[in-house]
Scaffold this motif. Structure first.
Motif, PDB file in Angstrom:
ATOM      1  N   ASN A  57      -2.862   5.415  -5.407  1.00  0.00           N
ATOM      2  CA  ASN A  57      -4.024   5.462  -4.519  1.00  0.00           C
ATOM      3  C   ASN A  57      -4.567   6.883  -4.389  1.00  0.00           C
ATOM      4  OD1 ASN A  57      -5.890   4.403  -2.573  1.00  0.00           O
ATOM      5  ND2 ASN A  57      -4.599   5.255  -0.962  1.00  0.00           N
ATOM      6  N   LYS A  58      -3.658   7.851  -4.296  1.00  0.00           N
ATOM      7  CA  LYS A  58      -4.075   9.231  -4.062  1.00  0.00           C
ATOM      8  C   LYS A  58      -4.660   9.886  -5.308  1.00  0.00           C
ATOM      9  CE  LYS A  58      -2.348  13.646  -2.271  1.00  0.00           C
ATOM     10  NZ  LYS A  58      -1.180  14.363  -1.701  1.00  0.00           N
ATOM     11  N   GLU A 108      -8.544   7.040  -5.065  1.00  0.00           N
ATOM     12  CA  GLU A 108      -9.365   7.923  -4.230  1.00  0.00           C
ATOM     13  C   GLU A 108     -10.069   8.982  -5.047  1.00  0.00           C
ATOM     14  OE1 GLU A 108      -6.897   9.567  -1.237  1.00  0.00           O
ATOM     15  OE2 GLU A 108      -6.669   7.691  -0.108  1.00  0.00           O
ATOM     16  N   VAL A 168       0.822  -1.218   0.000  1.00  0.00           N
ATOM     17  CA  VAL A 168       0.000   0.000   0.000  1.00  0.00           C
ATOM     18  C   VAL A 168       0.856   1.269   0.000  1.00  0.00           C
ATOM     19  CG1 VAL A 168      -1.714   1.308   1.302  1.00  0.00           C
ATOM     20  CG2 VAL A 168      -1.976  -1.155   1.026  1.00  0.00           C
ATOM     21  N   LYS A 227      -6.085  -0.020   0.257  1.00  0.00           N
ATOM     22  CA  LYS A 227      -6.026  -1.034   1.310  1.00  0.00           C
ATOM     23  C   LYS A 227      -7.358  -1.746   1.469  1.00  0.00           C
ATOM     24  CE  LYS A 227      -4.686  -1.698   6.132  1.00  0.00           C
ATOM     25  NZ  LYS A 227      -4.201  -1.043   7.381  1.00  0.00           N
ATOM     26  N   ASP A 228      -8.447  -1.018   1.407  1.00  0.00           N
ATOM     27  CA  ASP A 228      -9.770  -1.642   1.509  1.00  0.00           C
ATOM     28  C   ASP A 228     -10.018  -2.595   0.354  1.00  0.00           C
ATOM     29  OD1 ASP A 228     -10.144  -0.155   3.777  1.00  0.00           O
ATOM     30  OD2 ASP A 228     -11.305   1.412   2.781  1.00  0.00           O
ATOM     31  N   ASP A 229      -9.594  -2.207  -0.847  1.00  0.00           N
ATOM     32  CA  ASP A 229      -9.771  -3.077  -2.009  1.00  0.00           C
ATOM     33  C   ASP A 229      -8.970  -4.368  -1.872  1.00  0.00           C
ATOM     34  OD1 ASP A 229     -11.397  -1.162  -3.027  1.00  0.00           O
ATOM     35  OD2 ASP A 229     -10.068  -0.527  -4.650  1.00  0.00           O
ATOM     36  N   ASN A 266     -13.162   6.694  -5.948  1.00  0.00           N
ATOM     37  CA  ASN A 266     -13.738   6.984  -4.621  1.00  0.00           C
ATOM     38  C   ASN A 266     -13.621   5.783  -3.684  1.00  0.00           C
ATOM     39  OD1 ASN A 266     -14.551   9.633  -5.361  1.00  0.00           O
ATOM     40  ND2 ASN A 266     -16.374   8.796  -6.368  1.00  0.00           N
ATOM     41  N   ARG A 267     -12.479   5.121  -3.738  1.00  0.00           N
ATOM     42  CA  ARG A 267     -12.205   3.983  -2.867  1.00  0.00           C
ATOM     43  C   ARG A 267     -10.810   4.128  -2.293  1.00  0.00           C
ATOM     44  NH1 ARG A 267     -14.249   0.719  -7.248  1.00  0.00           N
ATOM     45  NH2 ARG A 267     -12.182  -0.197  -7.498  1.00  0.00           N
ATOM     46  N   ASP A 268     -10.394   3.123  -1.521  1.00  0.00           N
ATOM     47  CA  ASP A 268      -9.067   3.118  -0.926  1.00  0.00           C
ATOM     48  C   ASP A 268      -8.374   1.817  -1.308  1.00  0.00           C
ATOM     49  OD1 ASP A 268      -7.102   4.325   1.136  1.00  0.00           O
ATOM     50  OD2 ASP A 268      -7.377   2.265   1.828  1.00  0.00           O
TER      51      ASP A 268
END
Length: 358
Positions: free
Chosen positions: A221-222, A226, A214, A234-236, A230-232
């Motif tokens: 990611n940024k 995001e 990550v 690490k969550d994915d 509109n996600r992250d």
């Protein structure tokens, strides 16, 4: 009279020659100051842009011809793709200033950062990322990985700046999905007595790899996940483990965990704690499958205790003590212990601690 007129003509001619010599000398000095270039009579000095593209004359004193200088300067004009291109001498002479400005505007960004095509990404940049991800996903805790985090971070940064974020995100998800499918197949082939331990290893190894993956992809990611999705990240990636590993094994794993709970120290407490906390992180709804099990490692799972159930809690503790004694755990020699000694000791300790607190 004729001799005087002759002398006057000779004097005027000599003064004219001296004046021309002085002018030629001044012109020569001006030519030296202008990088050794001399401008023939009848031609105005070229603009600043044209002079910037003209080549200097040889240091040995040979005077460059204007036409040759313009042709040579025209050959030095780069194209938009960085290759040398010959231009028409008349066009270069008339548009030298504009060409010089265009060169500066179109070439500056290419000197600062080379263009990365999709072929460059697939052949050069993604193979480096692919190899690093492989090592991170398969490392054991405490192992040293011979990769350059700075190099991987730089590859991700350049690919994001060159608009390859979407392709890179797709490749990353595909790479990790394939890895998790292999892990799931290995768990399915595990015997029951090794199933819990191997699931714990797979879970810990993957969560440890995310702590490195990550941060390496933080720019993607940024500026892509995001911003556009509109996600992250690490969550994915946690969701991938839930879908491809945990959901496929939860109904085989939970009965083994309940059985291990009923038999003290069948598995180590740290293994049980890691699995239970990991399952709760992946999907909190799984608490409903075994609330008593999760409540031992996750706070506030069960409803708060009430006074009317104190006897039931005491009975559960006594049952646990009997099970421990049946499995070889003894309380030691209790024959020399006097009645009420434990109560007196605990009371004095409580008073001492309260006095110390005050």
């Amino acid at each position: 009279m004729e001799e005087e007129s002759m002398e006057e003509e000779g004097g005027s001619s000599s003064s004219y020659e001296a004046m021309m010599d002085d002018q030629n000398h001044n012109n020569w000095e001006a030519g030296v100051d202008g990088y050794g270039q001399q401008h023939p009579a009848g031609h105005a000095q070229a603009p600043l842009g044209d002079r910037a593209l003209q080549l200097p004359a040889d240091r040995k004193g040979h005077r460059g011809q204007p036409q040759q200088q313009e042709e040579a300067a025209a050959q030095m004009v780069p194209e938009a793709n960085g290759l040398m291109k010959g231009c028409d001498s008349a066009g270069a002479a008339g548009k030298g200033g504009a060409v010089a400005a265009a060169i500066i505007n179109t070439s500056t960004s290419k000197f600062l950062m080379n263009v990365i095509t999709i072929e460059d990404y697939k052949s050069t940049y993604w193979p480096k990322l692919d190899s690093a991800i492989d090592q991170l996903l398969t490392q054991s805790p405490g192992d040293y990985i011979p990769i350059s985090y700075e190099q991987i971070y730089s590859c991700v940064y350049k690919c994001v700046c060159q608009q390859h974020s979407e392709q890179m995100y797709s490749d990353l998800i595909k790479k990790i999905t394939n890895h998790l499918e292999r892990v799931s197949k290995e768990l399915q082939a595990s015997p029951p007595d090794l199933y819990i331990e191997r699931f714990n290893i797979a879970l810990g190894q993957y969560m440890g790899a995310l702590q490195s993956i990550v941060p390496l992809f933080i720019y993607m990611n940024k500026f892509y996940i995001e911003t556009k999705l509109n996600r992250d990240l690490k969550d994915d990636l946690i969701k991938l483990f839930t879908e491809h590993v945990a959901e496929k094994h939860i109904y085989s794993l939970m009965p083994l965990l309940l059985e291990a709970q009923s038999t003290p120290f069948q598995i180590t407490p740290s293994t049980m704690a890691n699995i239970v906390k990991g399952l709760y992180t992946l999907r909190p709804e799984w608490v409903q499958m075994a609330p008593a099990l999760f409540s031992k490692f996750i706070p506030n799972i069960l409803p708060p205790a009430v006074e009317s159930e104190l006897q039931e809690y005491a009975a559960q503790d006594q049952k646990l003590q009997r099970e421990l004694m049946q499995n070889g755990f003894t309380r030691g020699d209790q024959s020399r212990k006097r009645a009420g000694e434990e109560l007196t000791y605990n009371g004095s300790s409580a008073c001492a601690s309260s006095r110390g607190y005050r």
